[in-house]
Motif scaffolding. Sequence first.
Motif, short mmCIF file in Angstrom:
data_model
loop_
_atom_site.label_atom_id
_atom_site.label_comp_id
_atom_site.label_asym_id
_atom_site.label_seq_id
_atom_site.Cartn_x
_atom_site.Cartn_y
_atom_site.Cartn_z
N UNK A 388 0.82 -1.22 0.00
CA UNK A 388 0.00 0.00 0.00
C UNK A 388 0.86 1.27 0.00
N UNK A 389 2.07 1.19 0.56
CA UNK A 389 2.93 2.36 0.68
C UNK A 389 3.17 3.12 -0.61
N UNK A 390 3.50 2.42 -1.71
CA UNK A 390 3.72 3.16 -2.97
C UNK A 390 2.52 4.00 -3.39
N UNK A 391 1.30 3.51 -3.14
CA UNK A 391 0.10 4.28 -3.47
C UNK A 391 0.00 5.53 -2.61
N UNK A 392 0.34 5.41 -1.32
CA UNK A 392 0.25 6.54 -0.41
C UNK A 392 1.23 7.65 -0.78
N UNK A 393 2.47 7.28 -1.08
CA UNK A 393 3.46 8.32 -1.37
C UNK A 393 3.24 8.93 -2.75
N UNK A 394 2.79 8.14 -3.72
CA UNK A 394 2.50 8.73 -5.02
C UNK A 394 1.29 9.66 -4.94
N UNK A 395 0.35 9.34 -4.04
CA UNK A 395 -0.78 10.25 -3.81
C UNK A 395 -0.29 11.57 -3.20
N UNK A 396 0.67 11.49 -2.29
CA UNK A 396 1.23 12.70 -1.70
C UNK A 396 1.94 13.54 -2.76
N UNK A 397 2.66 12.87 -3.66
CA UNK A 397 3.34 13.59 -4.74
C UNK A 397 2.32 14.29 -5.64
N UNK A 398 1.24 13.57 -5.99
CA UNK A 398 0.21 14.15 -6.86
C UNK A 398 -0.46 15.36 -6.23
N UNK A 399 -0.56 15.38 -4.90
CA UNK A 399 -1.20 16.49 -4.20
C UNK A 399 -0.27 17.69 -4.03
N UNK A 400 1.02 17.52 -4.34
CA UNK A 400 1.95 18.64 -4.23
C UNK A 400 2.44 18.86 -2.81
N UNK A 401 2.97 20.05 -2.53
CA UNK A 401 3.50 20.34 -1.18
C UNK A 401 2.51 20.06 -0.06
N UNK A 402 1.23 20.35 -0.30
CA UNK A 402 0.23 20.08 0.74
C UNK A 402 0.11 18.58 1.01
N UNK A 403 0.38 17.78 0.00
CA UNK A 403 0.33 16.34 0.19
C UNK A 403 1.39 15.87 1.17
N UNK A 404 2.61 16.43 1.05
CA UNK A 404 3.68 16.05 1.99
C UNK A 404 3.41 16.57 3.39
N UNK A 405 2.85 17.78 3.47
CA UNK A 405 2.47 18.30 4.79
C UNK A 405 1.42 17.40 5.44
N UNK A 406 0.45 16.99 4.62
CA UNK A 406 -0.60 16.12 5.14
C UNK A 406 -0.06 14.76 5.56
N UNK A 407 0.88 14.21 4.77
CA UNK A 407 1.45 12.90 5.11
C UNK A 407 2.25 13.00 6.40
N UNK A 408 3.07 14.05 6.53
CA UNK A 408 3.85 14.23 7.75
C UNK A 408 2.96 14.39 8.97
N UNK A 409 1.90 15.18 8.82
CA UNK A 409 0.97 15.40 9.94
C UNK A 409 0.22 14.11 10.27
N UNK A 410 -0.15 13.36 9.25
CA UNK A 410 -0.86 12.11 9.49
C UNK A 410 0.00 11.09 10.22
N UNK A 411 1.27 11.00 9.85
CA UNK A 411 2.18 10.08 10.54
C UNK A 411 2.40 10.52 11.99
N UNK A 412 2.51 11.83 12.20
CA UNK A 412 2.67 12.33 13.57
C UNK A 412 1.43 12.02 14.41
N UNK A 413 0.26 12.19 13.81
CA UNK A 413 -0.98 11.88 14.52
C UNK A 413 -1.06 10.39 14.87
N UNK A 414 -0.57 9.54 13.97
CA UNK A 414 -0.58 8.11 14.24
C UNK A 414 0.35 7.77 15.40
N UNK A 415 1.46 8.51 15.52
CA UNK A 415 2.35 8.31 16.67
C UNK A 415 1.60 8.59 17.97
#
Length: 440
Positions: A388-415
């Motif tokens: 599933x990981x490749x789909x998640x990171x390619x989705x972040x790339x497609x969303x642009x800078x906000x996608x990476x911010x969202x991924x980072x925040x989502x991982x922090x929230x999961x912690x």
Amino acid sequence: MGKPTWRTALSDRIPGGRDGRRMLTVTFVDRIGSGLWGATATLYFTYAAGLSTAEIGVLLAVSGSVGIAGPPLGGLLADRVPLRPLLIIVQLVRAVASLALLTTTDLGLLLAITSVGSLGDRAASVLTKLYATRVAGPDRVRYQAISRTAMNVGWAVGGLAAAAALTGGTVTVYRWLLIGDALSFLASALFTLGCAEPPSATRIAGTSTPASSEPTPGDTAPSDSAPASEKTTAPTPWRDRRYLTYTASEAVLFLDDSVFKIGLPLWAVTATSAPHQLVPLLLVLNNVLVVLFQVPFARFGATPNTARTSLWPLAGAFLLGGAALAASAVGAPWFAAVTLVLAATAFTVAEMLHATISWELSVVLAPPTAQGAYLGVHGLAQAVQRSVGPLAVTAAIAAGPLGWLGLGAGLAAMCGAQRHLVRDRGDGALSVAPVTVSEH
């Protein structure tokens, strides 16, 4: 007393004694082979097997999906049969699967062979972890850190050897690299043959009997005469909702692997002005940092409560990495390069922290009498992430800078969510008593 020799000093620094050191050798040799094959697989299937890009995609996707069953199957078997011969058999299966790839170019047969190999790869990973957990005992986190260092050095050696060999660029070279991968599994099996069987709470519990089987006057009837409903049954992770939820959260936190292998390289070359030559250097940076600092990072998982507390700095590392990747899309090439290096460093710190935390919590949350089954289920986290990981990171790339911010925040929230999940019950324990199999 005389001065200690370098061998004595080495024994003191590596938990698990002779068997612990031998298993490190197994890990190192295994990863050399993985480095050889990892750098060659796509080229081999393209030029030696003659597969199209679409066929290679199907091949890797199907074998990866089958491999998901490897961790729980390996862990389940490890609670029922001796671990050492099981690990040897799995290594031999991997060797046979690698060599079998040389015998055919038929897609159907290649699907079957790579699926068996993937099943063996994932099972071997869990079995090696279980062996290390049993022989290292309370020092399991330090052993894990040393083991990860050996893994990264092995990967580097294999990758460099493959890079040197690939300068030839012939089909024969691809075949010899595949043979090298198979030989690494055979060597691993031979080294494992020299290891002792580690102590197992499951087998001890199943075979131990009272010192005397003869009842004395006044004794109660043997436990075998108790009703079946009163007999103790081994715990199963499939009914442990807390452990299953913990494993699901782990699948998310393991995304740093896909970020490094897929997300960061693609983002660097498609969305930033940084020079493309920087990409392999970022991967080298990751490898060097892990080799240098994974062992010192072991202190972040020295105890269950320390591991739980370390989820906060892990959240911070994910946030920083996501923000740095988002920032790398704007500005001059030098700024993009600096922020990509910062992102690579942050995600490497996250990788090292999570490896330490995950090892400790996955063991301490598992009942000693079903440790293999529980660690097998935990191994599903990495297996699922790889799918599933490749789909998640390619989705972040497609969303642009906000996608990476969202991924980072989502991982922090999961912690934060995982920290709440593994909170203690008020008695200082996270789940079951933090006892390892080797302590029985």
